[in-house]
Design a protein around this motif. Structure first.
Motif, PDB file in Angstrom:
ATOM      1  N   PRO A   1      15.402  -5.137 -11.422  1.00  0.00           N
ATOM      2  CA  PRO A   1      15.974  -6.577 -11.561  1.00  0.00           C
ATOM      3  C   PRO A   1      15.923  -7.428 -10.119  1.00  0.00           C
ATOM      4  O   PRO A   1      16.685  -6.626  -9.294  1.00  0.00           O
ATOM      5  CB  PRO A   1      16.965  -6.703 -12.361  1.00  0.00           C
ATOM      6  CG  PRO A   1      16.988  -5.341 -13.198  1.00  0.00           C
ATOM      7  CD  PRO A   1      16.266  -4.432 -12.230  1.00  0.00           C
ATOM      8  N   ASN A   2      15.711  -8.607 -10.087  1.00  0.00           N
ATOM      9  CA  ASN A   2      15.725  -9.377  -8.968  1.00  0.00           C
ATOM     10  C   ASN A   2      15.129  -8.990  -7.699  1.00  0.00           C
ATOM     11  O   ASN A   2      15.207  -9.244  -6.467  1.00  0.00           O
ATOM     12  CB  ASN A   2      17.242  -9.417  -8.506  1.00  0.00           C
ATOM     13  CG  ASN A   2      17.984 -10.000  -9.733  1.00  0.00           C
ATOM     14  OD1 ASN A   2      17.498 -11.111 -10.331  1.00  0.00           O
ATOM     15  ND2 ASN A   2      19.311  -9.799  -9.868  1.00  0.00           N
ATOM     16  N   SER A   3      13.940  -8.093  -7.913  1.00  0.00           N
ATOM     17  CA  SER A   3      13.345  -7.446  -6.726  1.00  0.00           C
ATOM     18  C   SER A   3      11.922  -8.242  -6.390  1.00  0.00           C
ATOM     19  O   SER A   3      11.492  -9.028  -7.505  1.00  0.00           O
ATOM     20  CB  SER A   3      12.685  -5.954  -7.128  1.00  0.00           C
ATOM     21  OG  SER A   3      11.931  -5.818  -8.079  1.00  0.00           O
ATOM     22  N   GLU A   4      11.511  -8.401  -5.174  1.00  0.00           N
ATOM     23  CA  GLU A   4      10.371  -9.086  -5.040  1.00  0.00           C
ATOM     24  C   GLU A   4       8.878  -8.337  -5.452  1.00  0.00           C
ATOM     25  O   GLU A   4       8.901  -7.083  -5.275  1.00  0.00           O
ATOM     26  CB  GLU A   4      10.332  -9.562  -3.519  1.00  0.00           C
ATOM     27  CG  GLU A   4      11.478 -10.450  -3.139  1.00  0.00           C
ATOM     28  CD  GLU A   4      11.444 -10.926  -1.703  1.00  0.00           C
ATOM     29  OE1 GLU A   4      10.639 -10.292  -1.003  1.00  0.00           O
ATOM     30  OE2 GLU A   4      12.262 -11.536  -1.167  1.00  0.00           O
ATOM     31  N   ILE A   5       7.962  -9.179  -5.633  1.00  0.00           N
ATOM     32  CA  ILE A   5       6.703  -8.582  -5.962  1.00  0.00           C
ATOM     33  C   ILE A   5       6.185  -7.888  -4.877  1.00  0.00           C
ATOM     34  O   ILE A   5       6.091  -8.814  -3.974  1.00  0.00           O
ATOM     35  CB  ILE A   5       5.757  -9.667  -6.746  1.00  0.00           C
ATOM     36  CG1 ILE A   5       6.504  -9.971  -8.191  1.00  0.00           C
ATOM     37  CG2 ILE A   5       4.208  -8.880  -7.179  1.00  0.00           C
ATOM     38  CD1 ILE A   5       5.715 -10.878  -8.814  1.00  0.00           C
ATOM     39  N   LEU A   6       5.611  -6.832  -4.721  1.00  0.00           N
ATOM     40  CA  LEU A   6       4.868  -6.391  -3.477  1.00  0.00           C
ATOM     41  C   LEU A   6       3.645  -6.976  -3.450  1.00  0.00           C
ATOM     42  O   LEU A   6       2.659  -6.754  -4.348  1.00  0.00           O
ATOM     43  CB  LEU A   6       4.855  -4.824  -3.605  1.00  0.00           C
ATOM     44  CG  LEU A   6       4.272  -4.092  -2.367  1.00  0.00           C
ATOM     45  CD1 LEU A   6       5.194  -4.507  -1.176  1.00  0.00           C
ATOM     46  CD2 LEU A   6       3.955  -2.627  -2.534  1.00  0.00           C
ATOM     47  N   SER A   7       3.274  -7.469  -2.201  1.00  0.00           N
ATOM     48  CA  SER A   7       2.109  -8.392  -2.123  1.00  0.00           C
ATOM     49  C   SER A   7       2.022  -8.242  -0.537  1.00  0.00           C
ATOM     50  O   SER A   7       2.749  -8.391   0.169  1.00  0.00           O
ATOM     51  CB  SER A   7       1.840  -9.610  -2.535  1.00  0.00           C
ATOM     52  OG  SER A   7       3.068 -10.500  -2.097  1.00  0.00           O
ATOM     53  N   PHE A   8       0.599  -8.539  -0.197  1.00  0.00           N
ATOM     54  CA  PHE A   8       0.158  -8.293   1.428  1.00  0.00           C
ATOM     55  C   PHE A   8      -0.609  -9.750   1.642  1.00  0.00           C
ATOM     56  O   PHE A   8      -1.834 -10.052   0.725  1.00  0.00           O
ATOM     57  CB  PHE A   8      -0.597  -7.208   1.565  1.00  0.00           C
ATOM     58  CG  PHE A   8       0.056  -5.980   1.465  1.00  0.00           C
ATOM     59  CD1 PHE A   8       1.031  -5.626   2.451  1.00  0.00           C
ATOM     60  CD2 PHE A   8      -0.094  -5.131   0.277  1.00  0.00           C
ATOM     61  CE1 PHE A   8       1.593  -4.165   2.272  1.00  0.00           C
ATOM     62  CE2 PHE A   8       0.705  -4.068   0.134  1.00  0.00           C
ATOM     63  CZ  PHE A   8       1.340  -3.561   1.243  1.00  0.00           C
ATOM     64  N   SER A   9      -0.462 -10.344   2.529  1.00  0.00           N
ATOM     65  CA  SER A   9      -1.192 -11.566   2.743  1.00  0.00           C
ATOM     66  C   SER A   9      -2.315 -11.361   3.346  1.00  0.00           C
ATOM     67  O   SER A   9      -3.305 -12.036   3.521  1.00  0.00           O
ATOM     68  CB  SER A   9      -0.153 -12.569   3.815  1.00  0.00           C
ATOM     69  OG  SER A   9       0.171 -11.774   5.008  1.00  0.00           O
ATOM     70  N   HIS A  10      -2.675 -10.181   4.058  1.00  0.00           N
ATOM     71  CA  HIS A  10      -3.875  -9.844   4.686  1.00  0.00           C
ATOM     72  C   HIS A  10      -4.191  -8.410   4.326  1.00  0.00           C
ATOM     73  O   HIS A  10      -3.645  -7.473   3.766  1.00  0.00           O
ATOM     74  CB  HIS A  10      -3.739  -9.854   6.182  1.00  0.00           C
ATOM     75  CG  HIS A  10      -3.307 -11.315   6.698  1.00  0.00           C
ATOM     76  ND1 HIS A  10      -4.335 -12.281   6.896  1.00  0.00           N
ATOM     77  CD2 HIS A  10      -2.248 -11.522   7.084  1.00  0.00           C
ATOM     78  CE1 HIS A  10      -3.551 -13.251   7.298  1.00  0.00           C
ATOM     79  NE2 HIS A  10      -2.424 -12.719   7.565  1.00  0.00           N
ATOM     80  N   ARG A  11      -5.767  -8.289   4.209  1.00  0.00           N
ATOM     81  CA  ARG A  11      -6.062  -6.703   3.998  1.00  0.00           C
ATOM     82  C   ARG A  11      -5.783  -5.912   4.907  1.00  0.00           C
ATOM     83  O   ARG A  11      -5.666  -4.772   4.614  1.00  0.00           O
ATOM     84  CB  ARG A  11      -7.725  -6.914   3.906  1.00  0.00           C
ATOM     85  CG  ARG A  11      -8.292  -5.687   3.557  1.00  0.00           C
ATOM     86  CD  ARG A  11      -9.885  -5.884   3.575  1.00  0.00           C
ATOM     87  NE  ARG A  11     -10.372  -4.362   3.350  1.00  0.00           N
ATOM     88  CZ  ARG A  11     -11.762  -4.333   3.762  1.00  0.00           C
ATOM     89  NH1 ARG A  11     -12.404  -5.353   3.831  1.00  0.00           N
ATOM     90  NH2 ARG A  11     -12.363  -3.153   3.326  1.00  0.00           N
ATOM     91  N   PHE A  12      -5.903  -6.183   6.114  1.00  0.00           N
ATOM     92  CA  PHE A  12      -5.256  -5.189   7.297  1.00  0.00           C
ATOM     93  C   PHE A  12      -3.775  -5.335   7.708  1.00  0.00           C
ATOM     94  O   PHE A  12      -3.423  -6.517   7.659  1.00  0.00           O
ATOM     95  CB  PHE A  12      -6.327  -5.436   8.351  1.00  0.00           C
ATOM     96  CG  PHE A  12      -7.908  -5.384   7.931  1.00  0.00           C
ATOM     97  CD1 PHE A  12      -8.269  -3.858   8.048  1.00  0.00           C
ATOM     98  CD2 PHE A  12      -8.409  -6.334   7.621  1.00  0.00           C
ATOM     99  CE1 PHE A  12      -9.827  -4.002   7.447  1.00  0.00           C
ATOM    100  CE2 PHE A  12      -9.962  -6.551   7.316  1.00  0.00           C
ATOM    101  CZ  PHE A  12     -10.462  -5.164   7.379  1.00  0.00           C
ATOM    102  N   PRO A  13      -3.183  -4.241   8.026  1.00  0.00           N
ATOM    103  CA  PRO A  13      -1.739  -4.091   8.456  1.00  0.00           C
ATOM    104  C   PRO A  13      -1.633  -5.368   9.684  1.00  0.00           C
ATOM    105  O   PRO A  13      -0.276  -5.584   9.929  1.00  0.00           O
ATOM    106  CB  PRO A  13      -1.376  -2.919   8.434  1.00  0.00           C
ATOM    107  CG  PRO A  13      -2.616  -2.119   9.023  1.00  0.00           C
ATOM    108  CD  PRO A  13      -3.858  -2.937   8.139  1.00  0.00           C
TER     109      PRO A  13
END
Length: 376
Positions: free
Chosen positions: A84-96
């Motif tokens: 609960p209240n955790s952020e959805i894991l997502s990446f703005s770019h394909r590469f780190p």
């Protein structure tokens, strides 16, 4: 897993395979493991196709119906529910990392690769030195001997041979070297380490210092031996033109690698490219004599601009009278009348010479991005 990729066991192994042994021994009809028996060999024999047929059972179905499988499915479902209240894991770019860091990493990698490949770099540098010595002896002090059109053709031939020999060897030698590097790039790009654009720009950039060394050695040998005019303006023009020409040939080799599936096809296309360079360079047939429907290839040929710059920068302002085809005219006028070279166009020629490498780099990068010849 059994043949076909079906799971027959998934879970802890246990000390001395105790968990695996316990699971299979619970199945009705399964022979108990003997003392001092290898658990792995026992399990492989037990779950073979012949044993399944003999005992009329399917270990994959038995596993699907087991409590072991149900416990794992419940664990996966439990862990799949976000806190609960955790952020959805997502990446703005394909590469780190961003593109600049990727480029620096690729450049560092390419630098190590080139430094550890002396057979590639030393071979082309040695060929450059040998070619310069041979042409220097063959055309010894011919640059200022200007009596007729043949004398100008001799100097023109020296310029043509020097630029095409070094250029052709450069792009022929980089084809197998770059093809090997491309295989590594496919794997590392797929793993998300860097983009194809970072790789291609680094590949192009790392060639610059090695080509610079080639051109320095070539110029220091060929310029005094043939006896070109010792003025700073003419010397810089000779160096600049030879450097841009060599880079263009290198990048043509890289482009051919990016467009073809293997070394053999790239080498065949490189031979075809060399033929086109010869036909439309303005050496065999000057630009004013090329048929109008083919002259566009003359302007798309890097060597034609190279020869224009070399000959015009050296002789475009020479007003010495020579006997050419039965007429007496100055060297500069003969260059304009016969070859279509004029010193007032040198600034345009300089811009085109440096534009060729940039255009070829972009085409190489785009091809690396769009084409993938990996077979698996």
């Amino acid at each position: 897993m059994k043949n076909g990729g079906k799971i027959i066991y998934n879970g802890p192994i246990g000390e001395r395979s105790s968990k695996v042994i316990e699971y299979f021994e619970k199945i009705s009809g399964v022979l108990k493991v003997k003392s001092n028996c290898n658990p792995a060999a026992w399990m492989m024999d037990l779950t073979s196709t012949s044993m399944e047929v003999q005992h009329n059972m399917d270990f994959a179905i038995l596993y699907d119906e087991s409590s072991q499988h149900r416990d794992i499915v419940e664990l996966v479902e439990k862990l799949s529910i976000p806190i609960p209240n955790s952020e959805i894991l997502s990446f703005s770019h394909r590469f780190p990392r961003n593109g600049w860091i990727q480029l620096k990493a690729c450049l560092w990698k390419q630098n190590l690769t080139y430094w550890r490949s002396p057979e590639y770099n030393l071979r082309r540098i040695m060929l450059t030195v040998i070619s310069a010595l041979v042409y220097g002896v063959l055309f010894w002090k011919r640059a200022k001997i200007l009596n007729d059109e043949q004398d100008l053709f001799n100097v023109f031939g020296a310029m043509y041979l020097g630029s095409t020999t070094i250029g052709s060897y450069n792009h022929q030698s980089i084809i197998p070297f770059s093809t090997t590097e491309r295989i590594v790039m496919y794997r590392e790009k797929f793993a998300g380490m860097y983009s194809s654009w970072s790789y291609s720009f680094a590949q192009a950039a790392i060639e610059i210092p090695y080509v610079f060394i080639q051109v320095v050695l070539y110029t220091l040998i060929i310029y005094p031996s043939i006896g070109y005019y010792w003025t700073l303006h003419k010397f810089i023009w000779f160096f600049y033109t030879t450097f841009c020409s060599s880079l263009s040939y290198i990048y043509v080799g890289l482009l051919l690698v990016s467009l073809t599936p293997n070394v053999q096809v790239a080498t065949i296309l490189a031979s075809f490219f060399n033929t086109m360079q010869t036909l439309f360079s303005g050496f065999i047939l000057p630009a004013p004599q090329i048929p109008k429907w083919w002259v566009w290839l003359y302007y798309l040929t890097p060597t034609s601009w190279t020869l224009d710059a070399l000959l015009t920068s050296q002789y475009g302002n020479i007003e010495k009278e020579v006997r050419a085809f039965g007429e007496t005219k100055s060297v500069s006028i003969f260059l304009n009348d016969y070859f279509g070279f004029h010193k007032d166009k040198l600034s345009l020629v300089a811009a085109v010479l440096i534009a060729f490498p940039f255009v070829l780099i972009i085409l190489f990068s785009f091809s690396i991005e769009k084409f993938n010849f990996q077979k698996r």
